[in-house]
Design a protein around this motif. Structure first.
Motif, PDB file in Angstrom:
ATOM      1  N   ALA A   1       4.217 -11.890  20.334  1.00 47.16           N
ATOM      2  CA  ALA A   1       4.220 -12.640  21.596  1.00 47.16           C
ATOM      3  C   ALA A   1       3.859 -14.102  21.350  1.00 47.16           C
ATOM      4  N   MET A   2       2.872 -14.341  20.500  1.00 54.02           N
ATOM      5  CA  MET A   2       2.494 -15.723  20.227  1.00 54.02           C
ATOM      6  C   MET A   2       3.624 -16.467  19.518  1.00 54.02           C
ATOM      7  N   ALA A   3       4.321 -15.769  18.617  1.00 52.78           N
ATOM      8  CA  ALA A   3       5.439 -16.413  17.920  1.00 52.78           C
ATOM      9  C   ALA A   3       6.532 -16.808  18.909  1.00 52.78           C
ATOM     10  N   ARG A   4       6.822 -15.924  19.854  1.00 50.61           N
ATOM     11  CA  ARG A   4       7.841 -16.248  20.877  1.00 50.61           C
ATOM     12  C   ARG A   4       7.370 -17.405  21.744  1.00 50.61           C
ATOM     13  N   ALA A   5       6.087 -17.390  22.099  1.00 51.82           N
ATOM     14  CA  ALA A   5       5.542 -18.454  22.937  1.00 51.82           C
ATOM     15  C   ALA A   5       5.610 -19.805  22.221  1.00 51.82           C
TER      16      ALA A   5
ATOM     17  N   ALA B   1      -7.624 -24.231  28.755  1.00 50.91           N
ATOM     18  CA  ALA B   1      -8.858 -24.345  27.994  1.00 50.91           C
ATOM     19  C   ALA B   1      -9.053 -23.187  27.015  1.00 50.91           C
ATOM     20  N   VAL B   2      -8.279 -22.113  27.160  1.00 54.92           N
ATOM     21  CA  VAL B   2      -8.499 -20.924  26.331  1.00 54.92           C
ATOM     22  C   VAL B   2      -7.531 -20.922  25.143  1.00 54.92           C
ATOM     23  N   TYR B   3      -8.077 -21.039  23.951  1.00 54.79           N
ATOM     24  CA  TYR B   3      -7.245 -20.999  22.758  1.00 54.79           C
ATOM     25  C   TYR B   3      -6.928 -19.564  22.389  1.00 54.79           C
ATOM     26  N   PRO B   4      -5.782 -19.304  21.733  1.00 54.10           N
ATOM     27  CA  PRO B   4      -4.813 -20.279  21.231  1.00 54.10           C
ATOM     28  C   PRO B   4      -3.760 -20.725  22.238  1.00 54.10           C
ATOM     29  N   VAL B   5      -3.760 -20.152  23.445  1.00 50.40           N
ATOM     30  CA  VAL B   5      -2.741 -20.553  24.431  1.00 50.40           C
ATOM     31  C   VAL B   5      -2.841 -22.054  24.728  1.00 50.40           C
TER      32      VAL B   5
END
Ligand code: ZN
Length: 271
Positions: free
Chosen positions: A197-201, A219-223
């Motif tokens: 999901a992170m790779a797609r994001a 403010a919330v990493y890694p997003v």
């Protein structure tokens, strides 16, 4: 107010709900122009887009039994593994109440932008699945979703409606196949975000000419690192969020009113 109107009129389609909310402004017109010009726009959404659906931000103080308990101490993977009864006693009521919530006009605006070819996809921190319920097709849920829960033992997967019957006398959801502990497929505190999901994001963020950040404090990493990817690749940021964010200074524009009304106005101005 919204619900009363809906009850009185019997039924209202989402378009009329959206248009009633819209309040045009120069900044709204500017954002509409950015969306029209962008060849690739992606939305990044957080808790703020779901607040009008009756879902409080988890930072909102709890009442009653959990008033003095920090969610980060209970909705934590260590608690789930050490004391699943404690985890579920906190999480089960939330899980049940989230399951009944419905999308609002903010979600519907993003559906409509995607339908018109003006939005590539939605990256969301929310686990409430309301973007999917509203009808968004390309949704990346980087913190997972309450849609399914999985057994930690045999990986059996359960739909949200099936989980309730898995609870044992201690209030722990137990796998029907192997009696292992069942955990919601959401990212708990102390857990890594799902890599795919992170790779797609990240890919969506890098390719975006415009990132539309909605209802997130960023403010919330890694997003929180995703807007940086868009900026680094030469893309623009637009922020539709009430509170301050670390990216306010980098954004081409910011709309700080109610999320539903601001998005509704943008959609009206895009047309
Ligand atoms: Zn199992």
């Amino acid at each position: 107010m919204e619900r009363q109107v809906d009850r009185e009129s019997g039924r209202r389609d989402s378009k009329s709900r959206i248009s009633r909310l819209s309040v045009p402004s120069a900044e709204v017109e500017r954002l509409a122009e950015l969306i029209r010009r962008s060849r690739s726009t992606v939305a990044l959404t957080g808790a703020g887009i779901s607040v009008p659906s009756g879902i409080p931000d988890f930072r909102t103080p709890e009442t009653g039994l959990w008033a003095n308990v920090d969610p980060m101490e209970v909705a934590h993977i260590d608690v789930f593994e050490r004391d699943p009864a404690r985890f579920w006693s906190y999480y089960r009521p939330r899980f049940q109440s989230l399951g009944d919530k419905q999308p609002n006009a903010g979600h519907e605006v993003l559906v409509e932008l995607e339908r018109r070819g003006l939005l590539e996809g939605v990256i969301t921190q929310n686990i409430d699945r309301l973007h999917r319920k509203a009808g968004s097709a390309n949704v990346v849920e980087v913190h997972g979703s309450i849609e399914t829960s999985s057994c930690r033992g045999c990986a059996a997967s359960y739909e949200i409606d099936e989980v309730e019957r898995l609870f044992d006398a201690d209030g722990v959801a137990i796998c029907a196949a192997c009696a292992g502990a069942v955990k919601p497929d959401v990212v708990l505190f102390g857990e890594m975000l799902p890599e795919s999901a992170m790779a797609r994001a990240q890919q969506l963020a890098e390719q975006a000419e415009l990132m539309l950040c909605v209802g997130s404090s960023l403010a919330v990493y890694p997003v929180a690192s995703l807007p940086q990817l868009t900026l680094a690749a030469g893309g623009l940021l637009a922020i539709v969020t009430k509170g301050p964010t670390p990216y306010d200074g980098d954004a081409t524009l910011k709309l700080a009113g109610e999320v539903e009304a601001e998005l509704a106005a943008v959609l009206a101005a895009v047309a």
